[in-house]
Design a protein around this motif. Structure first.
Motif: not given
Length: 816
Positions: A531-541, A715-719, A743-747, A754-757
């Motif tokens: 879930e971390v790699i797939l970008g599902r951070w809320d569920t991963a926590i 499948g590594e979403v964050r990177q 590109r910026l909007k996709e990022g 992810l909630g990566e502030k």
């Protein structure tokens, strides 16, 4: 003074019958000795001196007339101006088109070059007295009797041919979808502009057999070197062959198609790989490879970045073409839509429907297709398709030999009927419509038996990528414990080779209540890691905290160390510095207590990255150097490369680009050997950031694009978000505002999810800059405000002060 026409002299006789002039005297002497021709020396138009001229004797005229009658009675295929294919004798064709007897030889040469089919263009060139210098080696190419649609695909191929650079076009798609038909039609249309060559690859084809066809083709274009080389007894080197092909084809304007390339042997794949590399710096050599799967002679870099290789995945016919193929059979729009939705424009199924005598609107389309297929199958073929229906992925023939009645003859018969698709040598799959039908016919007991056999098939193969499929089949066979043991034992290996999606979806097929208590901590940890790699951070926590709770309860320090580290990874990127620090320290303590060098090295890297992110560069360097030392002590190249990349990021943030480059280069040397997809992408992304800071935007964009390619495949979403945002910023700096915005909007979309502030803040700021440049002030204001708002949740006063100052300057400009 009598003058002979030039056509009876040696020059034009040689040219007219395509015999070399130095060989012609021997041929003429034989004909003269046998009384078919007579030789005279006389004046000839266009020459100052008298020349030898040749005329038929009465005997020769009789033989020539008999030959003409015999040849003229032969039937040929003629594609007229309206695209209709007709069968005519040569005499009928010549009379219809007004060709003279003397023009028969020109017509025959064009037919031989075109391997049997006459076109209107060919007739026109003869009537105009033109001689085409283009060779069409198409004896194995099928000529479509009816060709519908595919105009966009033909345009793409034509545009590719207009590019002078050499290149490869790979056409893939399922069996019966029209790959061969499309390529054959394209070559037939281009035969007057290019030399064209077609060869179908058979299982028995060796390198020598393929080269013999290429040699004949080259010789017919006036380049006999390869043919002469193959005729010698010497030991021929591959490099010598490839060099001849390169030199003789360079600049000629040649299109070569190789059909059924999935059947190419390892020997042929080696040849094509070498040939591909040799022609990269040439012009006018176009190679089309046609097969049922992607050809393993190139990598994605040559497609995405260099453009030397292009790919086309052929799908079903479009709606208009499907209507034409169905003809008068289907007039009702609702009925057509139902047929099209079921068949997806697959020509095979459309043809089955078009041949029915029943009213199409009143029948069950799927049922009719099944019955039409089913009634023509033997018991052995039905059995094989039933076995094949349980597999999700293509499999080798060994997967089918569960039943003794199934043999290779059964496989070959189904391939011939287009019901079993051979997508590469000895690898097969079934079309989804067929698969669905046969799977539904299996009883529950049959399904469990076949899934159990399938799981065993994958385990016996012994490859990491097959373990996910083995687990899936054990789940379908209701053997949950066996599936769990495979997934939990090999889960991290599956994730490391980029199979996170497949691993996670398989794990979700197991209900939590079916997981034995002693395996639950590992189950939750591996689920959380995916879930971390797939970008599902809320569920991963939530998942990782459950894993940590169960690990602490059962004194499982390994799972506790890993879960703590991943929780810290998420929280630091959400700006929760102190909580992240606490988790990293817990992970380090547990790893040391276990004496686990690898886990303690990972914890040191994480601590170094934490301090680097928050500007404490001295402490960060200390942690990262310790991690590198530990990795070197155990000779773990993956850990060493990771430590070097993290040091490179540290020096980039520290404004020490020369040191950063040194670290990145050391990492690159290790990663080229290990093939770690995740770390290579992280390296490329951070090289892009460094080059952007230095204003070397071309290099920055190159590295960002390579990172995007790596992460889209893993499948590594964050990177992926980092690479997209970096590419957007570099595009903005060179003034490519359209690409930058995309590109910026996709990022930003990824970072919001992810909630990566911190990354939400920096990417929003760059988008604000972009809209300022475009004069869209209100949009700019919204992104600047999002930047400031996001930074308030980050425990990093340095970043907050820096960006608040820059945003205030821009907002002031907006107010002014």
């Amino acid at each position: 003074m009598f003058e002979a026409p030039r056509e009876v002299g040696q020059d034009l006789i040689s040219e007219g019958i395509s015999i070399r002039k130095d060989n012609l005297p021997r041929v003429l002497k034989r004909l003269r000795d046998e009384g078919f021709i007579e030789e005279r020396t006389m004046h000839m138009r266009g020459y100052a001196r008298r020349r030898k001229a040749y005329f038929l004797t009465p005997k020769g005229q009789r033989v020539a007339e008999e030959l003409y009658k015999e040849i003229a009675s032969e039937r040929v295929s003629y594609k007229d101006v309206e695209g209709r294919l007709r069968s005519l004798t040569l005499r009928e064709l010549m009379e219809e088109e007004g060709l003279k007897k003397s023009q028969l030889l020109s017509l025959l040469f064009r037919i031989w070059e075109g391997e049997g089919t006459v076109t209107r263009t060919m007739i026109d060139s003869i009537l105009k007295g033109e001689k085409t210098d283009r060779v069409a080696y198409l004896n194995e190419a099928p000529l479509p009797h009816v060709f519908y649609g595919r105009e966009q695909e033909l345009k793409e191929l034509s545009d590719w041919c207009m590019d002078r650079r050499s290149g490869i076009y790979v056409i893939t798609g399922i069996a019966g979808i029209g790959k061969t038909t499309l390529a054959a039609e394209f070559l037939n249309r281009k035969r007057e502009e290019f030399h064209v060559f077609w060869k179908r690859i058979h299982r028995w084809d060796s390198l020598k057999s393929i080269l013999s066809h290429l040699a004949l083709f080259l010789a017919s274009t006036g380049r006999p070197r390869l043919k002469s080389l193959l005729a010698t007894d010497k030991d021929i080197q591959l490099g010598e062959i490839v060099q001849i092909l390169k030199e003789d084809l360079n600049g000629t304007g040649t299109i070569m198609a190789f059909d059924d390339f999935q059947r190419a042997s390892d020997e042929l794949l080696g040849f094509f790989t070498t040939w591909k590399e040799a022609i990269e710096d040439t012009e006018g050599i176009k190679i089309i490879l046609i097969g049922r799967h992607v050809i393993p002679i190139y990598d994605r870099r040559e497609v995405v970045l260099e453009g030397f290789v292009k790919e086309m995945v052929l799908e079903g016919l479009d709606e208009e073409s499907s209507r034409k193929l169905l003809g008068e059979k289907v007039k009702n729009e609702e009925v057509f839509r139902r047929i099209y939705n079921i068949t997806k424009g697959h020509p095979l199924f459309l043809k089955i429907i078009s041949t029915t005598s029943e009213p199409v609107g009143e029948m069950d389309i799927k049922r009719y297709i099944y019955e039409e297929i089913f009634k023509n199958l033997s018991p052995e073929e039905i059995n094989l398709l039933s076995v094949a229906s349980i597999y999700r992925l293509p499999v080798s023939s060994n997967a089918f030999f569960i039943d003794e009645e199934i043999d290779f003859r059964t496989i070959d018969n189904l391939v011939e009927k287009n019901l079993l698709q051979e997508i590469s040598y000895d690898y097969y799959e079934v079309h989804d419509i067929i698969k669905e039908f046969f799977y539904r016919r299996l009883t529950p007991i049959q399904r469990r038996r076949l899934h159990r056999a399938a799981a065993q098939y994958y385990l016996e193969r012994g490859e990491k990528k097959d373990l996910v499929e083995a687990s899936y089949h054990y789940i379908r066979a209701s053997e949950i414990y066996k599936a769990l043991k495979i997934l939990l034992t090999h889960g991290e290996e599956m994730i490391a080779i980029g199979m996170t999606d497949e691993f996670y979806s398989t794990l979700l097929n197991i209900r939590e209540k079916d997981v034995p208590e002693e395996l639950k901590a590992s189950y939750y940890y591996l689920k959380g890691e995916a879930e971390v790699i797939l970008g599902r951070w809320d569920t991963a926590i939530r998942t990782l905290r459950e894993a940590l709770k169960r690990a602490e309860k059962s004194d499982d320090d390994l799972v506790a160390a890993d879960a703590s580290r991943l929780l810290g990874y998420i929280l630091i990127r959400r700006g929760e510095r102190m909580e992240a620090l606490s988790y990293f320290q817990k992970s380090l303590r547990r790893a040391r207590a276990l004496g686990d060098q690898r886990r303690s090295t990972l914890a040191l890297i994480d601590l170094g990255e934490l301090h680097s992110l928050f500007g404490d560069f001295q402490t960060a360097r200390e942690y990262l150097r310790r991690s590198l030392k530990q990795a070197e002590e155990v000779s773990d190249k993956d850990l060493m490369s990771r430590a070097y990349v993290s040091l490179g990021i540290l020096y980039t943030n520290w404004e020490r680009p020369e040191d950063a480059i040194k670290m990145f280069r050391r990492a690159l040397g290790l990663l080229k050997k290990s093939g770690n997809l995740f770390e290579m992408g992280r390296l490329k992304s951070n090289l892009g950031i460094l080059y952007t800071k230095e204003g070397r935007y071309d290099l920055a964009l190159k590295n960002f694009e390579e990172a995007i390619k790596a992460y889209k495949g893993s499948g590594e979403v964050r990177q992926l978000g980092y690479a997209l945002a970096g590419s957007g910023e570099a595009s903005l700096r060179i003034g490519d505002l359209k690409t930058a915005e995309k590109r910026l909007k996709e990022g930003l979309s990824i970072f919001r999810k992810l909630g990566e502030k911190l990354k939400i803040a920096t990417t929003s700021f760059t988008l604000g800059e972009l809209y300022m440049k475009q004069g869209e002030m209100e949009a700019a204001r919204e992104y600047f405000e999002e930047c400031v708002e996001s930074l308030k949740g980050v425990q990093n006063p340095t970043y907050l002060k820096k960006y608040e100052t820059m945003v205030e300057e821009y907002l002031k400009k907006l107010r002014d």
